[in-house]
Design a protein around this motif. Structure first.
Motif, mmCIF file in Angstrom:
data_model
loop_
_atom_site.group_PDB
_atom_site.id
_atom_site.type_symbol
_atom_site.label_atom_id
_atom_site.label_comp_id
_atom_site.label_asym_id
_atom_site.label_seq_id
_atom_site.Cartn_x
_atom_site.Cartn_y
_atom_site.Cartn_z
ATOM 1 N N PHE A 41 -21.774 -4.074 -24.333
ATOM 2 C CA PHE A 41 -20.966 -3.815 -25.428
ATOM 3 C C PHE A 41 -19.458 -4.203 -24.171
ATOM 4 N N ILE A 42 -19.570 -3.758 -23.209
ATOM 5 C CA ILE A 42 -18.577 -4.091 -22.432
ATOM 6 C C ILE A 42 -17.992 -6.188 -22.221
ATOM 7 N N GLU A 43 -19.117 -6.345 -22.357
ATOM 8 C CA GLU A 43 -19.139 -7.862 -21.681
ATOM 9 C C GLU A 43 -18.420 -8.944 -23.472
ATOM 10 N N LEU A 44 -19.339 -8.191 -24.612
ATOM 11 C CA LEU A 44 -18.683 -8.637 -26.028
ATOM 12 C C LEU A 44 -16.991 -8.743 -25.995
ATOM 13 N N GLN A 45 -16.607 -7.163 -25.610
ATOM 14 C CA GLN A 45 -15.403 -6.193 -25.616
ATOM 15 C C GLN A 45 -14.341 -8.025 -24.769
ATOM 16 N N GLN A 46 -14.719 -8.127 -23.201
ATOM 17 C CA GLN A 46 -13.991 -8.495 -22.885
ATOM 18 C C GLN A 46 -13.867 -10.224 -23.168
ATOM 19 N N VAL A 47 -14.914 -10.993 -24.036
ATOM 20 C CA VAL A 47 -15.047 -12.103 -25.221
ATOM 21 C C VAL A 47 -13.958 -11.757 -26.117
ATOM 22 N N LEU A 48 -13.674 -10.742 -27.090
ATOM 23 C CA LEU A 48 -12.957 -10.898 -28.464
ATOM 24 C C LEU A 48 -11.176 -10.051 -28.010
ATOM 25 N N ALA A 49 -11.494 -9.617 -26.411
ATOM 26 C CA ALA A 49 -9.862 -9.766 -25.753
ATOM 27 C C ALA A 49 -9.044 -10.637 -25.439
ATOM 28 N N LEU A 50 -10.532 -11.522 -25.212
ATOM 29 C CA LEU A 50 -9.589 -13.161 -24.661
ATOM 30 C C LEU A 50 -9.282 -13.727 -26.187
ATOM 31 N N ILE A 51 -9.948 -13.165 -27.089
ATOM 32 C CA ILE A 51 -10.406 -14.551 -28.060
ATOM 33 C C ILE A 51 -8.465 -13.572 -28.527
#
Length: 150
Positions: free
Chosen positions: A131-141
């Motif tokens: 979940f935390i990795e997905l959140q990092q990707v979405l935050a970067l986007i």
């Protein structure tokens, strides 16, 4: 204005379906949560590969899913809840990346495969195992959408 003289403008671009819609997955979260809990069927990886032009091997490797030989030997023809969560993370990342690239699926997939400084030198597609990795990707986007490039 007289209505008999009104001529509607044609749509600038055709309506594009989201990856969830293309895969026939539910849009609402309670139903999606239930689908993840049951586990996605094995054919979802083939469908994602077809819709995104990612290979099945790229998807399995990026999400740390077992190879097809191991998957097909299972008695149950579904991914586990944890594996389905990773697959859902990929679907969300692809959807967000396509929005970032204004519907250009090829550009979105190419970006997902490239290494990013903002993700510690890993590619976004390699950053979807929790979940935390997905959140990092979405935050970067989101930062890129807002014009923040560092």
């Amino acid at each position: 204005m007289h209505h008999e003289h009104y001529i509607p403008k044609t749509a600038q671009q055709p309506l594009k379906l989201t990856l969830k819609e293309k895969l026939g997955l539910p849009e609402d979260y309670p139903t999606m949560n239930s689908a993840i809990g049951q586990g996605f069927k094995f054919d979802v990886v083939d469908s994602i590969a077809h819709e995104t032009e990612l290979s099945e091997t790229e998807i399995l490797n990026a999400l740390n899913l077992p190879d097809w030989n191991k998957v097909q030997k299972r008695k149950r023809s579904r991914f586990t809840r944890v594996e389905s969560n990773r697959i859902y993370a990929l679907i969300e990342a692809v959807t967000a990346a396509e929005a970032l690239f204004e519907g250009e699926a090829c550009a979105a997939i190419n970006w997902l495969k490239k290494r990013c400084r903002g993700l510690g030198g890993r590619s976004p597609i390699e950053n979807l195992n929790s979940f935390i990795e997905l959140q990092q990707v979405l935050a970067l986007i989101h930062r890129l959408e807002c014009g923040v490039f560092n």
